[in-house]
Design a protein around this motif. Structure first.
Motif, PDB file in Angstrom:
ATOM      1  N   ASP A  81       1.575   8.515   5.981  1.00 23.08           N
ATOM      2  CA  ASP A  81       0.443   7.803   5.390  1.00 23.08           C
ATOM      3  C   ASP A  81       0.950   6.670   4.502  1.00 23.08           C
ATOM      4  N   ASN A  82       0.099   5.670   4.259  1.00 23.30           N
ATOM      5  CA  ASN A  82       0.502   4.514   3.461  1.00 23.30           C
ATOM      6  C   ASN A  82       0.857   4.866   2.015  1.00 23.30           C
ATOM      7  N   SER A  83       0.392   6.019   1.547  1.00 21.75           N
ATOM      8  CA  SER A  83       0.705   6.422   0.173  1.00 21.75           C
ATOM      9  C   SER A  83       2.161   6.850   0.022  1.00 21.75           C
ATOM     10  N   ASP A 132       6.374  -2.781  -2.773  1.00 19.60           N
ATOM     11  CA  ASP A 132       5.568  -2.389  -1.615  1.00 19.60           C
ATOM     12  C   ASP A 132       6.523  -2.183  -0.445  1.00 19.60           C
ATOM     13  N   THR A 138       5.195   9.322  11.650  1.00 22.97           N
ATOM     14  CA  THR A 138       4.564   8.267  10.868  1.00 22.97           C
ATOM     15  C   THR A 138       3.894   8.868   9.642  1.00 22.97           C
ATOM     16  N   ASP A 169       6.379   9.636  -3.313  1.00 26.82           N
ATOM     17  CA  ASP A 169       6.200   8.298  -3.861  1.00 26.82           C
ATOM     18  C   ASP A 169       6.765   8.302  -5.276  1.00 26.82           C
ATOM     19  N   THR A 179       6.037   6.380  -0.009  1.00 24.41           N
ATOM     20  CA  THR A 179       6.966   5.266  -0.203  1.00 24.41           C
ATOM     21  C   THR A 179       8.420   5.657   0.068  1.00 24.41           C
ATOM     22  N   GLY A 209       5.791  -0.731   2.390  1.00 21.70           N
ATOM     23  CA  GLY A 209       5.131  -0.687   3.687  1.00 21.70           C
ATOM     24  C   GLY A 209       5.074   0.731   4.232  1.00 21.70           C
ATOM     25  N   GLN A 210       4.571   0.851   5.456  1.00 23.62           N
ATOM     26  CA  GLN A 210       4.438   2.173   6.070  1.00 23.62           C
ATOM     27  C   GLN A 210       5.802   2.734   6.460  1.00 23.62           C
TER      28      GLN A 210
END
Length: 298
Positions: free
Chosen positions: A121-123, A157, A119, A148, A125, A159-160
């Protein structure tokens, strides 16, 4: 023909246009009464001139054809230029910016039957990974990276992001994180394989080879253009070929600047070729339009 006839014939055209004096008019009219030859000359002058009109549509058709070709060239020039700029901007905005490793960036969770969930981090992409195995040693080695882009950060966007790894056998698994910044790959899961310890994932320099080939091709074509400058057919074909290496060089600069390093060489090369083709069309269409404009002025 006497002297009086000569005088009348010299001024009879002025008589017809009513550009003589009254005395001269009287003199001419008195002469015409008894001179058939001068009356015949007068009738010939007064006879309407039949204008022969060329009713052929060939000149008009040629003009229409030239205008149509010029219109197509203008549309091609504008469309190719806009697309080249759009693709270049898109390439820059979607260029991956790789993350260095940190504990908060990526987490590995082991589930049932050895299934791994990675998994990010949200940063993050986008991500990529490669896998290699050694059947004799019973190992599977995964090498992942994460990035990213300006496009994802400001426009989309996603998402994760996460990866699910299902082992194909009972092999020992090792997961390394490639930082893609000149630093060593980091072991984030499993045993430290001796043959992978201290590995640094380096960018590919294949783009400099293609850039060099374009420069070499351009040099050879320019030399050939000089050597065959008096052979019109060869010169025409060389004039059509020379813009392509120029277009490739410009495309590389537009999308990569003066950098030749790439961690995603296939993507970068494909975009450069696409932009090069568009710029090549721009050059050909622009050259034809410039030539037509120059011919009109001359």
């Amino acid at each position: 023909m006497n002297r009086e006839c000569n005088i009348v014939k010299d001024i009879i055209s002025l008589y017809v246009e009513d550009m003589v004096s009254r005395d001269t008019r009287t003199f001419i009219e008195e002469h015409l009464e008894h001179c058939p030859e001068c009356r015949s000359e007068l009738e010939h002058i007064r006879k309407p001139v039949e204008l022969v009109t060329d009713m052929s549509a060939a000149p008009i058709n040629d003009l229409k054809k030239k205008l149509f070709v010029r219109r197509v060239q203008t549309v091609l020039f504008t469309t190719a230029l806009v697309l080249a700029i759009a693709v270049s901007v898109f390439a820059i905005m979607t260029a991956p910016r790789f993350f260095p490793y940190s504990r908060s960036l990526v987490q590995v969770t082991e589930g049932q039957n050895g299934v791994l969930t990675i998994t990010f981090d949200n940063s993050v992409t986008g991500y990529g990974y490669t896998v290699r195995g050694d059947k004799e040693r019973g190992t599977e080695i995964y090498c992942i990276n994460a990035w990213d882009t300006v496009w994802d950060k400001h426009i989309t966007d996603r998402g994760q992001q996460n990866i699910v790894i299902t082992p194909t056998s009972n092999a020992d698994i090792a997961v390394y994180y490639a930082q893609n910044n000149g630093s060593e790959d980091v072991l984030i899961y499993g045993l430290n394989m001796d043959d992978n310890a201290g590995t640094v994932t380096l960018p590919r320099l294949i783009l400099i080879q293609y850039f060099g080939m374009a420069m070499l091709a351009l040099t050879i074509l320019i030399m050939a253009r000089f050597l065959f400058r008096r052979r019109e057919k060869v010169k025409i074909w060389l004039n059509r070929i020379i813009p392509f290496p120029i277009a490739y060089i410009l495309a590389h600069i537009c999308t990569k600047g003066i950098s030749f390093y790439s961690y995603s060489a296939q993507r970068d090369f494909s975009i450069i070729v696409l932009v090069a083709i568009l710029l090549y069309c721009v050059m050909l269409a622009g050259g034809s339009l410039y030539k037509a404009k120059k011919e009109r002025k001359s």
